[in-house]
Design a protein around this motif. Structure first.
Motif, short mmCIF file in Angstrom:
data_model
loop_
_atom_site.label_atom_id
_atom_site.label_comp_id
_atom_site.label_asym_id
_atom_site.label_seq_id
_atom_site.Cartn_x
_atom_site.Cartn_y
_atom_site.Cartn_z
N THR A 1 0.45 -1.10 0.28
CA THR A 1 0.45 0.13 0.10
C THR A 1 0.72 1.27 -0.14
N SER A 2 2.17 1.23 -0.21
CA SER A 2 3.00 2.40 -0.13
C SER A 2 2.93 2.74 -1.22
N LYS A 3 2.78 4.56 -1.05
CA LYS A 3 2.37 5.47 -2.51
C LYS A 3 3.87 5.35 -3.38
N VAL A 4 3.93 5.39 -4.36
CA VAL A 4 4.82 5.77 -5.14
C VAL A 4 4.60 6.97 -6.13
N ASN A 5 5.81 7.60 -6.46
CA ASN A 5 5.49 9.46 -7.30
C ASN A 5 5.48 8.45 -8.69
N THR A 6 4.47 8.99 -9.62
CA THR A 6 4.33 8.98 -10.51
C THR A 6 4.10 10.05 -11.23
N SER A 7 4.16 11.24 -11.07
CA SER A 7 4.46 12.80 -11.79
C SER A 7 5.25 12.69 -12.53
N ASN A 8 6.61 12.24 -12.70
CA ASN A 8 6.77 12.83 -13.83
C ASN A 8 6.47 12.62 -15.05
N ALA A 9 7.08 13.80 -15.50
CA ALA A 9 6.44 14.59 -17.22
C ALA A 9 6.83 13.07 -17.85
N GLY A 10 8.01 12.68 -17.82
CA GLY A 10 8.12 11.99 -18.66
C GLY A 10 7.48 10.73 -19.22
N LEU A 11 7.61 10.00 -17.32
CA LEU A 11 6.90 8.70 -17.42
C LEU A 11 4.90 8.47 -17.44
N LYS A 12 4.97 10.25 -17.88
CA LYS A 12 3.50 10.64 -17.89
C LYS A 12 3.51 10.27 -19.74
N LYS A 13 4.03 10.96 -20.57
CA LYS A 13 4.22 11.25 -21.44
C LYS A 13 4.48 9.95 -22.26
N LEU A 14 5.06 8.25 -21.75
CA LEU A 14 5.50 6.72 -21.94
C LEU A 14 4.17 6.74 -21.71
N GLY A 15 3.48 6.99 -21.37
CA GLY A 15 2.18 5.87 -20.58
C GLY A 15 0.73 6.25 -21.53
N LYS A 16 2.06 7.73 -22.43
CA LYS A 16 0.09 7.41 -23.26
C LYS A 16 1.12 7.17 -24.87
N ASP A 17 2.36 7.12 -24.69
CA ASP A 17 2.80 7.02 -25.66
C ASP A 17 1.82 5.54 -26.73
N SER A 18 1.69 5.88 -28.20
CA SER A 18 0.52 4.40 -29.22
C SER A 18 2.11 2.81 -29.41
N THR A 19 3.09 3.34 -29.23
CA THR A 19 4.28 2.16 -29.14
C THR A 19 4.35 1.30 -27.68
N PHE A 20 5.11 2.37 -26.98
CA PHE A 20 5.03 1.92 -25.82
C PHE A 20 5.07 2.43 -24.44
N GLY A 21 3.35 2.27 -24.56
CA GLY A 21 2.29 3.07 -23.50
C GLY A 21 1.82 1.73 -23.08
N GLY A 22 0.22 1.60 -21.96
CA GLY A 22 -0.23 0.83 -21.63
C GLY A 22 -1.09 1.40 -20.75
N PHE A 23 -0.42 1.68 -19.70
CA PHE A 23 -1.70 2.53 -18.61
C PHE A 23 -0.99 2.95 -17.83
N LYS A 24 -2.06 4.69 -18.41
CA LYS A 24 -1.88 6.14 -18.95
C LYS A 24 -1.59 6.78 -16.80
N PHE A 25 -0.76 7.13 -17.07
CA PHE A 25 -1.02 7.60 -15.42
C PHE A 25 -1.66 8.99 -15.07
N THR A 26 -3.23 8.75 -14.83
CA THR A 26 -3.54 9.71 -14.64
C THR A 26 -3.74 10.40 -13.60
N LYS A 27 -3.39 9.96 -12.61
CA LYS A 27 -2.72 10.44 -11.41
C LYS A 27 -1.15 10.61 -11.01
N ASN A 28 -0.70 11.03 -9.58
CA ASN A 28 0.43 11.49 -9.42
C ASN A 28 1.09 10.53 -8.45
N SER A 29 0.33 9.31 -8.04
CA SER A 29 0.46 8.20 -7.51
C SER A 29 -0.11 7.23 -7.28
N TYR A 30 0.41 6.26 -7.52
CA TYR A 30 -0.08 4.97 -7.41
C TYR A 30 0.65 3.98 -6.03
#
Length: 399
Positions: A181-210
């Motif tokens: 249940t520990s929170k992981v910071n997912t606010s990095n712009a690069g990671l959010k961009k990666l999650g939305k990428d059509s080739t390498f994405g798959g799970f979008k970071f819509t929140k700043n922590s999971y």
């Protein structure tokens, strides 16, 4: 001088013709038996023979149609196929020479034709994988390799790399460094961009922590690259690309502690450096994670023996998380195209990039046998060949 040259040229042509076509059946050899579709053939005779198994003697040879005008298949293209011969046929070339061919059919009955007898050797073909460039089957109980193909050659392994990342996540939790249940910071712009990428994405970071658990499932089931990188940073103690580089060092240190000599990591996710660069996560050095099939099997074995709960998660076909569907691409799971009930496959990890090709780590336990782990790297038929390898191991009682 001109007359002598013409005479020598005529002699050479005559010799070449004799070598090419042979003198009757006794003169022909495998190296001199040239099968050209431009040469005309006729069937002189056929004789029935008791059905007998044969396999290719070498990489040369062609399966022809009855008139010897069309190539049905090459023996090189069927390296581990058993051909069943039912007839002997004598074919005569337009030059007058004759040769004995076998009428053959593969076991599935999908390919049949005529093969020059000297291209075949008696007996069933040895087991092998046609497409995998590297492969291994490991008995989890004994830790013994029961079958292998180029198993110690390091190769790019794409998202199979995430097995090491997930191991280190489990290890940190086990050592008291965090919880599911520990929170992981997912606010990095690069990671959010990666999650939305059509080739390498798959799970979008819509929140700043999971939670760790959320990202663990996204990385394992959906093979999310940004989730794997975020988890790696968390394991390393931070949430910036600098901690990503630190985590990669931790991956390599763990491999060394297991004496894995053919393993080198540069990426937490399995993406290559040139693909990570636009997102700010290239650490330099080699372009890809390079790991041998044998070392991949050892990483997988440590994961499922030290943290057996991974199998419960790896067997999930699909699930919803944060309004998104996580889909497991393991097509040996129940309900999938290549599922075989007796193999009881319950894991483990797929992977693909252009340099790595299709990679797959499978595991299962057939009733009455030990659990096995199979690894196929750069294999365009990764699921059919994995299933064949598992069946071979069990049918031969190797595990």
């Amino acid at each position: 001088m001109m007359k002598i040259n013409k005479w020598l040229r005529a002699v050479m042509i005559s010799c070449a013709t004799a070598l090419t076509f042979g003198i009757g059946l006794g003169f022909q050899s495998q190296s001199s038996h040239v099968e050209a579709a431009t040469t005309t053939y006729k069937m002189v005779s056929t004789t029935s023979m008791t059905k007998a198994p044969y396999h290719k003697k070498s990489s040369t040879g062609v399966v022809w149609n009855a008139s010897h005008t069309k190539k049905v298949a090459t023996l090189k293209g069927y390296p581990y196929t058993t051909w069943y011969a039912t007839k002997k046929a004598v074919l005569q070339k337009s030059s007058g020479s004759k040769a004995v061919y076998y009428q053959v059919k593969n076991g599935a009955g999908t390919v049949s034709g005529y093969v020059w007898h000297n291209y075949l050797t008696p007996g069933k073909a040895p087991f092998g994988l046609k497409y995998a460039k590297g492969a291994v089957a490991l008995d989890v109980n004994t830790n013994g390799v029961v079958w292998s193909k180029a198993a110690n050659t390091p190769r790019p392994i794409a998202s199979v790399s995430k097995l090491m990342t997930l191991y280190l996540v489990q290890q940190k939790i086990s050592n008291g460094g965090g919880s599911w249940t520990s929170k992981v910071n997912t606010s990095n712009a690069g990671l959010k961009k990666l999650g939305k990428d059509s080739t390498f994405g798959g799970f979008k970071f819509t929140k700043n922590s999971y939670t760790v658990r959320d990202l663990y499932l996204a990385a394992l089931i959906e093979s999310s690259n940004n989730a794997a990188i975020a988890l790696g940073q968390w394991v390393a103690g931070g949430s910036t690309p600098a901690y990503n580089k630190k985590f990669v060092s931790m991956m390599n240190d763990q491999a060394k502690s297991w004496d894995l000599e053919n393993t080198s990591f540069v990426s937490a996710s399995g993406m290559e450096q040139n693909s990570l660069k636009p997102f700010g996560y290239s650490i330099g050095g080699a372009n890809a994670n390079m790991v041998s099939a044998a070392d991949v099997a050892q990483i997988a074995r440590h994961l499922i023996t030290d943290y057996n709960d991974v199998l419960k998660d790896a067997s999930i076909g699909s699930m919803n998380l944060d309004g998104q569907k996580l889909y497991n691409y393991n097509n040996l799971l129940p309900g999938r195209k290549y599922y075989q009930k007796s193999l009881n496959v319950d894991g483990l990890k797929t992977g693909y990039t252009d340099p790595a090709g299709y990679c797959f780590v499978g595991t299962g336990r057939k009733t009455g046998h030990d659990r096995i782990i199979t690894v196929v790297l750069h294999d365009e038929n990764e699921f059919t060949e994995t299933r064949s390898l598992m069946n071979y191991v069990y049918n031969k009682n190797l595990a």
